[in-house]
Design a protein around this motif. Structure first.
Motif, PDB file in Angstrom:
ATOM      1  N   GLN A  23       4.717   1.929  -3.409  1.00 40.67           N
ATOM      2  CA  GLN A  23       3.658   1.328  -2.599  1.00 40.67           C
ATOM      3  C   GLN A  23       3.309   2.188  -1.390  1.00 40.67           C
ATOM      4  O   GLN A  23       3.135   1.682  -0.282  1.00 40.67           O
ATOM      5  N   GLN A  25       0.963   4.066   1.026  1.00 40.44           N
ATOM      6  CA  GLN A  25      -0.434   3.943   1.418  1.00 40.44           C
ATOM      7  C   GLN A  25      -0.898   5.310   1.935  1.00 40.44           C
ATOM      8  O   GLN A  25      -0.477   5.765   2.990  1.00 40.44           O
ATOM      9  N   TRP A 177      -2.007  -3.149  -4.791  1.00 43.19           N
ATOM     10  CA  TRP A 177      -1.628  -3.409  -3.401  1.00 43.19           C
ATOM     11  C   TRP A 177      -1.154  -4.847  -3.213  1.00 43.19           C
ATOM     12  O   TRP A 177      -0.252  -5.111  -2.424  1.00 43.19           O
ATOM     13  N   TYR A 178      -1.787  -5.777  -3.922  1.00 42.73           N
ATOM     14  CA  TYR A 178      -1.483  -7.195  -3.722  1.00 42.73           C
ATOM     15  C   TYR A 178      -0.607  -7.785  -4.823  1.00 42.73           C
ATOM     16  O   TYR A 178      -0.332  -8.993  -4.815  1.00 42.73           O
ATOM     17  N   GLN A 183      -6.253 -12.786  -2.804  1.00 38.74           N
ATOM     18  CA  GLN A 183      -6.382 -12.645  -1.354  1.00 38.74           C
ATOM     19  C   GLN A 183      -6.944 -13.895  -0.702  1.00 38.74           C
ATOM     20  O   GLN A 183      -6.806 -14.071   0.505  1.00 38.74           O
ATOM     21  N   GLU A 257      -3.813  -6.115   3.204  1.00 33.25           N
ATOM     22  CA  GLU A 257      -2.747  -5.141   3.408  1.00 33.25           C
ATOM     23  C   GLU A 257      -3.190  -4.130   4.472  1.00 33.25           C
ATOM     24  O   GLU A 257      -4.389  -3.912   4.664  1.00 33.25           O
TER      25      GLU A 257
END
Length: 288
Positions: A23, A25, A177-178, A183, A257
């Motif tokens: 993960q 970024q 990402w989630y 969301q 995020e």
């Protein structure tokens, strides 16, 4: 036999996929964004050529970004530099030539010419050597190829039949990402089998309405919230609170995020599209 350059590209892509499960970024330097811009526009360059096989040279940008990210990870950094983009493009361009030799040997000169022109633009592009926040790499309002070097298209790219081509890597990045968690309602739709959960990538401003295909214009939603959002049943405020259009009920704030900068210009476009149906806010549910 698989061409050597293609094996190198595929190998680095696998490395990136493996390492990205951490993960990480990523961000870019200004120079990297400038060098990536001509690569981002490469699909349209190839799609304009009727003599080439359809959809065979449309993912060069995604391959370049993944390879550059793999190179950055190999150097234990989360910043993609101009050098990473140049090195990645050299591999992708070689792989493109290999593909042309196999699929359209009569058009090898045409493919090579386009790749060389893009490579020249990549090598000569300049920009800030420092890592820039997403809001500077991707300024509000979108960018145009003749005025700004950045890794965001001004609008969806169309194929030769006039259909909007979606970049699956963009949607997959947001969903990853989630972890497939919506969301808007924070639910995870579990399913049996190896996938375990599903979600949908929702473009805030649809590609068919001039929206760009990049992460700032994409949300990870469950099918229910996606349908409501697309049909105007839900909208977002400027502070990213989810509101029920018909009842005026304010739900919780949109989950975001740290690396996901949701484009406010697209949020406002969506809200304006359904403005005549929006009712005054009357109550709040979910105190965040």
């Amino acid at each position: 036999m698989v061409p050597t350059a293609s094996r190198a590209v595929e190998g680095l892509a696998r490395i990136h996929e493996s390492l990205s499960r951490q993960q990480v970024q990523f961000t870019m330097t200004g120079e990297a964004a400038a060098k990536f811009w001509p690569v981002r526009l490469s699909a349209a360059r190839f799609d304009d050529q009727e003599s080439l096989p359809e959809d065979q040279f449309v993912r060069l940008d995604a391959h370049t970004h993944r390879i550059a990210a793999a190179l950055a990870l190999a150097e234990d950094t989360d910043v993609i530099t101009g050098g990473h983009i140049e090195a990645a493009w050299s591999l992708v361009a070689r792989s493109g030539r290999d593909r042309a030799r196999l699929l359209c040997p009569g058009a090898l000169g045409l493919v090579g010419g386009i790749l060389d022109e893009i490579g020249g633009q990549v090598r000569t592009a300049t920009g800030s050597p420092r890592a820039l926040p997403l809001r500077e790499l991707f300024p509000p309002g979108g960018l145009h190829a003749d005025s700004a070097p950045a890794a965001v298209p001004a609008s969806g790219v169309r194929d030769r039949k006039g259909r909007i081509r979606r970049d699956g890597a963009v949607v997959q990045d947001v969903k990853d990402w989630y972890g497939n968690q919506c969301q808007m309602c924070c639910s995870v739709l579990g399913i049996p089998g190896p996938r375990q959960a599903i979600s949908e990538g929702a473009h805030i401003r649809p590609l068919s309405q001039g929206g760009p295909d990049y992460t700032g214009n994409v949300l990870c939603l469950c099918p229910n919230c996606h349908t409501q959002f697309d049909q105007g049943g839900l909208y977002l405020t400027d502070d990213l609170r989810v509101v029920e259009t018909v009842t005026g009920t304010v739900r919780q704030r949109l989950e975001t995020e740290p690396g996901h900068d949701v484009g406010l210009e697209y949020v406002r476009w969506h809200r304006a599209r359904w403005a005549r149906y929006i009712q005054p806010v009357r109550q709040t549910r979910g105190g965040r």
